[in-house]
Design a protein around this motif. Structure first.
Motif, PDB file in Angstrom:
ATOM      1  N   SER A  63       2.191  -4.035  -5.267  1.00  0.00           N
ATOM      2  CA  SER A  63       3.180  -5.029  -5.674  1.00  0.00           C
ATOM      3  C   SER A  63       4.204  -5.227  -4.558  1.00  0.00           C
ATOM      4  O   SER A  63       4.622  -4.271  -3.904  1.00  0.00           O
ATOM      5  N   ALA A  64       4.607  -6.469  -4.343  1.00  0.00           N
ATOM      6  CA  ALA A  64       5.613  -6.758  -3.319  1.00  0.00           C
ATOM      7  C   ALA A  64       7.022  -6.498  -3.835  1.00  0.00           C
ATOM      8  O   ALA A  64       7.978  -6.504  -3.067  1.00  0.00           O
ATOM      9  N   ASP A  65       7.150  -6.240  -5.123  1.00  0.00           N
ATOM     10  CA  ASP A  65       8.450  -5.991  -5.744  1.00  0.00           C
ATOM     11  C   ASP A  65       8.774  -4.500  -5.654  1.00  0.00           C
ATOM     12  O   ASP A  65       8.652  -3.765  -6.629  1.00  0.00           O
ATOM     13  N   LEU A  66       9.151  -4.058  -4.451  1.00  0.00           N
ATOM     14  CA  LEU A  66       9.400  -2.638  -4.181  1.00  0.00           C
ATOM     15  C   LEU A  66      10.824  -2.414  -3.704  1.00  0.00           C
ATOM     16  O   LEU A  66      11.434  -3.298  -3.102  1.00  0.00           O
ATOM     17  N   THR A  67      11.306  -1.201  -3.926  1.00  0.00           N
ATOM     18  CA  THR A  67      12.569  -0.798  -3.314  1.00  0.00           C
ATOM     19  C   THR A  67      12.272  -0.220  -1.926  1.00  0.00           C
ATOM     20  O   THR A  67      11.111   0.061  -1.600  1.00  0.00           O
ATOM     21  N   LYS A  68      13.305  -0.018  -1.138  1.00  0.00           N
ATOM     22  CA  LYS A  68      13.128   0.594   0.179  1.00  0.00           C
ATOM     23  C   LYS A  68      12.489   1.971   0.049  1.00  0.00           C
ATOM     24  O   LYS A  68      11.608   2.336   0.829  1.00  0.00           O
ATOM     25  N   ALA A  69      12.944   2.750  -0.932  1.00  0.00           N
ATOM     26  CA  ALA A  69      12.409   4.101  -1.117  1.00  0.00           C
ATOM     27  C   ALA A  69      10.932   4.060  -1.508  1.00  0.00           C
ATOM     28  O   ALA A  69      10.124   4.820  -0.978  1.00  0.00           O
ATOM     29  N   GLU A  70      10.581   3.160  -2.437  1.00  0.00           N
ATOM     30  CA  GLU A  70       9.179   3.052  -2.855  1.00  0.00           C
ATOM     31  C   GLU A  70       8.297   2.600  -1.689  1.00  0.00           C
ATOM     32  O   GLU A  70       7.203   3.131  -1.496  1.00  0.00           O
ATOM     33  N   ALA A  71       8.792   1.632  -0.929  1.00  0.00           N
ATOM     34  CA  ALA A  71       8.029   1.151   0.225  1.00  0.00           C
ATOM     35  C   ALA A  71       7.789   2.282   1.215  1.00  0.00           C
ATOM     36  O   ALA A  71       6.687   2.441   1.733  1.00  0.00           O
ATOM     37  N   SER A  72       8.808   3.072   1.455  1.00  0.00           N
ATOM     38  CA  SER A  72       8.681   4.185   2.395  1.00  0.00           C
ATOM     39  C   SER A  72       7.629   5.181   1.923  1.00  0.00           C
ATOM     40  O   SER A  72       6.815   5.668   2.715  1.00  0.00           O
ATOM     41  N   GLU A  73       7.617   5.471   0.630  1.00  0.00           N
ATOM     42  CA  GLU A  73       6.638   6.414   0.092  1.00  0.00           C
ATOM     43  C   GLU A  73       5.218   5.857   0.216  1.00  0.00           C
ATOM     44  O   GLU A  73       4.292   6.587   0.581  1.00  0.00           O
ATOM     45  N   HIS A  74       5.044   4.570  -0.063  1.00  0.00           N
ATOM     46  CA  HIS A  74       3.725   3.951   0.085  1.00  0.00           C
ATOM     47  C   HIS A  74       3.286   3.963   1.552  1.00  0.00           C
ATOM     48  O   HIS A  74       2.119   4.210   1.860  1.00  0.00           O
ATOM     49  N   ILE A  75       4.225   3.692   2.452  1.00  0.00           N
ATOM     50  CA  ILE A  75       3.903   3.693   3.883  1.00  0.00           C
ATOM     51  C   ILE A  75       3.389   5.062   4.307  1.00  0.00           C
ATOM     52  O   ILE A  75       2.348   5.177   4.950  1.00  0.00           O
ATOM     53  N   GLU A  76       4.102   6.108   3.920  1.00  0.00           N
ATOM     54  CA  GLU A  76       3.668   7.462   4.286  1.00  0.00           C
ATOM     55  C   GLU A  76       2.284   7.765   3.723  1.00  0.00           C
ATOM     56  O   GLU A  76       1.422   8.302   4.415  1.00  0.00           O
ATOM     57  N   ARG A  77       2.066   7.420   2.463  1.00  0.00           N
ATOM     58  CA  ARG A  77       0.781   7.696   1.814  1.00  0.00           C
ATOM     59  C   ARG A  77      -0.346   6.933   2.497  1.00  0.00           C
ATOM     60  O   ARG A  77      -1.403   7.491   2.801  1.00  0.00           O
ATOM     61  N   LEU A  78      -0.106   5.645   2.774  1.00  0.00           N
ATOM     62  CA  LEU A  78      -1.156   4.825   3.370  1.00  0.00           C
ATOM     63  C   LEU A  78      -1.394   5.164   4.837  1.00  0.00           C
ATOM     64  O   LEU A  78      -2.511   5.009   5.334  1.00  0.00           O
ATOM     65  N   GLN A  79      -0.368   5.626   5.526  1.00  0.00           N
ATOM     66  CA  GLN A  79      -0.575   6.084   6.905  1.00  0.00           C
ATOM     67  C   GLN A  79      -1.535   7.262   6.914  1.00  0.00           C
ATOM     68  O   GLN A  79      -2.425   7.340   7.766  1.00  0.00           O
ATOM     69  N   GLU A  80      -1.367   8.166   5.990  1.00  0.00           N
ATOM     70  CA  GLU A  80      -2.279   9.311   5.887  1.00  0.00           C
ATOM     71  C   GLU A  80      -3.689   8.830   5.551  1.00  0.00           C
ATOM     72  O   GLU A  80      -4.659   9.260   6.161  1.00  0.00           O
ATOM     73  N   LYS A  81      -3.786   7.943   4.582  1.00  0.00           N
ATOM     74  CA  LYS A  81      -5.086   7.465   4.121  1.00  0.00           C
ATOM     75  C   LYS A  81      -5.840   6.710   5.216  1.00  0.00           C
ATOM     76  O   LYS A  81      -7.057   6.827   5.323  1.00  0.00           O
ATOM     77  N   THR A  82      -5.127   5.942   6.031  1.00  0.00           N
ATOM     78  CA  THR A  82      -5.774   5.118   7.060  1.00  0.00           C
ATOM     79  C   THR A  82      -5.847   5.797   8.427  1.00  0.00           C
ATOM     80  O   THR A  82      -6.389   5.225   9.363  1.00  0.00           O
ATOM     81  N   GLY A  83      -5.295   7.004   8.504  1.00  0.00           N
ATOM     82  CA  GLY A  83      -5.309   7.705   9.795  1.00  0.00           C
ATOM     83  C   GLY A  83      -4.281   7.177  10.784  1.00  0.00           C
ATOM     84  O   GLY A  83      -4.367   7.448  11.962  1.00  0.00           O
ATOM     85  N   ARG A  84      -3.301   6.437  10.300  1.00  0.00           N
ATOM     86  CA  ARG A  84      -2.260   5.898  11.163  1.00  0.00           C
ATOM     87  C   ARG A  84      -0.984   6.713  11.082  1.00  0.00           C
ATOM     88  O   ARG A  84       0.077   6.258  11.470  1.00  0.00           O
ATOM     89  N   SER A  85      -1.095   7.920  10.584  1.00  0.00           N
ATOM     90  CA  SER A  85       0.064   8.776  10.450  1.00  0.00           C
ATOM     91  C   SER A  85       0.606   9.161  11.817  1.00  0.00           C
ATOM     92  O   SER A  85      -0.159   9.540  12.702  1.00  0.00           O
ATOM     93  N   PRO A  86       1.939   9.067  12.001  1.00  0.00           N
ATOM     94  CA  PRO A  86       2.510   9.465  13.294  1.00  0.00           C
ATOM     95  C   PRO A  86       2.267  10.956  13.546  1.00  0.00           C
ATOM     96  O   PRO A  86       2.343  11.753  12.624  1.00  0.00           O
ATOM     97  N   SER A  87       1.962  11.297  14.752  1.00  0.00           N
ATOM     98  CA  SER A  87       1.655  12.703  15.071  1.00  0.00           C
ATOM     99  C   SER A  87       2.802  13.378  15.753  1.00  0.00           C
ATOM    100  O   SER A  87       3.460  12.912  16.552  1.00  0.00           O
TER     101      SER A  87
END
Length: 87
Positions: A63-87
């Motif tokens: 959903s595009a209806d996110l708070t900054k905190a929710e967006a940040s949590e999704h970003i971290e989760r999806l970075q891990e899932k896609t292998g784009r996690s910062p090292s």
């Protein structure tokens, strides 16, 4: 001759190392997104754009209806899932 006394020398504290950004990973200032003062504000355009990219790569819809905190949590989760996690 110096005006410094032995008491002054005993109380000397060396300057603290300056905080830097972008260096080796050492996150002592990282806060939980739910603790952010602005965490309940709407997600930024940059967060939404990056989430769009990550979600497409992960094959998810978010959903595009996110708070900054929710967006940040999704970003971290999806970075891990896609292998784009910062090292």
């Amino acid at each position: 001759m110096s005006d410094e006394t032995s008491a002054d020398r005993d109380q000397y504290t060396p300057p603290q190392e300056a905080e830097t950004l972008g260096g080796p990973e050492k996150s002592t200032t990282e806060k939980d997104p739910h603790d952010w003062v602005t965490g309940d504000e709407p997600a930024t355009g940059a967060q939404k754009s990056y989430l769009d990219t990550l979600a497409r790569q992960a094959g998810e819809e978010i959903s595009a209806d996110l708070t900054k905190a929710e967006a940040s949590e999704h970003i971290e989760r999806l970075q891990e899932k896609t292998g784009r996690s910062p090292s």
